[in-house]
Design an enzyme around this catalytic site. Structure first.
Site, short mmCIF file in Angstrom:
data_model
loop_
_atom_site.label_atom_id
_atom_site.label_comp_id
_atom_site.label_asym_id
_atom_site.label_seq_id
_atom_site.Cartn_x
_atom_site.Cartn_y
_atom_site.Cartn_z
N GLY A 1 -8.08 -32.65 -23.54
CA GLY A 1 -9.00 -31.88 -23.40
C GLY A 1 -9.30 -30.85 -24.95
N GLY A 2 -8.96 -29.52 -24.30
CA GLY A 2 -9.31 -28.60 -25.20
C GLY A 2 -8.55 -28.74 -26.60
N SER B 1 -3.78 -29.56 -19.80
CA SER B 1 -3.29 -28.61 -20.90
C SER B 1 -1.89 -29.05 -21.88
CB SER B 1 -2.84 -27.09 -20.10
OG SER B 1 -3.99 -26.75 -19.62
N HIS C 1 -12.99 -38.77 -13.72
CA HIS C 1 -12.26 -37.53 -14.41
C HIS C 1 -12.65 -36.28 -12.95
CE1 HIS C 1 -11.83 -33.71 -16.58
NE2 HIS C 1 -11.15 -34.61 -17.60
N TRP D 1 -13.71 -34.84 -25.46
CA TRP D 1 -14.46 -33.89 -26.10
C TRP D 1 -15.12 -33.23 -24.99
CZ3 TRP D 1 -16.16 -36.09 -31.76
CH2 TRP D 1 -14.93 -35.84 -32.51
C1 PEP Z 1 -9.12 -33.07 -19.56
O1 PEP Z 1 -10.23 -32.59 -19.65
O2 PEP Z 1 -9.05 -34.52 -19.37
C2 PEP Z 1 -7.92 -32.32 -19.83
C3 PEP Z 1 -6.83 -32.63 -19.68
O3 PEP Z 1 -8.36 -31.12 -20.31
P1 PEP Z 1 -7.05 -29.95 -21.05
O4 PEP Z 1 -6.53 -30.68 -22.03
O5 PEP Z 1 -8.35 -29.07 -21.65
O6 PEP Z 1 -6.58 -29.41 -19.88
#
Ligand code: PEP
Length: 250
Positions: free
Chosen positions: A234-235, A213, A95, A10
């Site tokens: 993430g998102g 993503s 990260h 998150w």
């Molecule tokens: C992340 O922050 O670990 C990530 C993969 O973000 P997103 O899914 O938004 O690319």
């Protein structure tokens, strides 16, 4: 058999009340699942509230970072002992946003991995290359350096005690995902490296997640790959409907 693991990162989103609302919504939507393990990584301030809500479920708790000391005069930091106290099972380490904005290098990540392992937390060790590094065909070199560097302080005593998340930086939060085949190529490389470092048995047990993503419409293709054992999201994890569809990727 490596059980698929889907982790919601998150990041710096959700107050305590927002986090509680979202996790309740997720529990309701996800329902009973036994074939996939799901972990939620809220910000530190919401760990306790989310921990209480998750205690009646099979979902597990993860933290997004930690310091390597157990206690001491380290203003603003959170220790592995504190995370265990809040029932965290996993901790995300290294990260790319930590590496990029907060100075976490391979040395700091190694200290954190060692401290997490010592406390019985399972590190979710993030590795991945920038776009420039990919264009210069440095992906394997970068990923190998990051993994060897992170395990410099000590190896996990079993394959289940470590998770790797391969997150190409150019795919994080950009809407660009590595194709399943391109991701698998790197995951396979990571698998061989882990087998070298930990031995064939334990190296084969480590779950290797893909991150960058991941969305409901691309997760299945990724999960079909032999060495992709889950996703760090993430998102799309901030929306209960999207995250639930990712969890139910089959
Ligand atoms: C992340 O922050 O670990 C990530 C993969 O973000 P997103 O899914 O938004 O690319």
């Amino acid at each position: 058999m490596r059980k698929p693991l889907i982790v919601a990162n998150w990041k710096m989103y959700n107050t305590v009340s927002e986090a509680s609302f979202l996790v309740e919504e997720l529990i309701g939507k996800i329902g009973d699942i036994s074939s996939v393990e799901v972990a939620i990584a809220p910000p530190f301030t919401a760990l306790e509230a989310v921990s209480k809500i998750l205690s009646e479920t099979d979902l597990t708790l993860a933290a997004q970072n930690m310091y390597w000391e157990r206690a001491g005069a380290f203003t603003g930091e959170i220790s592995p002992v504190m995370l265990r106290d809040l029932t965290c099972r996993f901790v995300i380490l290294g990260h790319s946003e930590r590496r990029q904005f907060f100075g976490d290098g391979d040395g700091e990540v190694a200290l954190k991995v060692e401290a997490a392992l010592a406390e019985g937390l399972i590190p979710i060790l993030c590795v991945g290359e920038t776009l420039g590094e990919r264009e210069y065909r440095k992906t394997f070199e970068v990923v190998e350096r990051q993994i060897r560097g992170a395990l410099d302080g000590g190896m996990p005593d079993s394959g289940g005690a470590l998770i790797i998340a391969y997150e190409p930086i150019w795919a994080i939060g950009t809407g660009k995902t590595a194709s399943p085949e391109a991701a698998q190529e790197v995951h396979c490389f990571i698998r061989r490296l882990l087998e070298n470092l930990l031995g064939k048995g334990p190296g084969g047990e480590v779950r290797i997640l893909y991150g960058g993503s991941v969305k409901p419409d691309n997760v299945r293709g990724l999960m079909e790959m032999q060495d992709i054992d889950g996703a760090l999201v993430g998102g799309a994890s901030l929306d209960a409907e999207s995250f639930t569809r990712i969890v139910h990727f089959k």
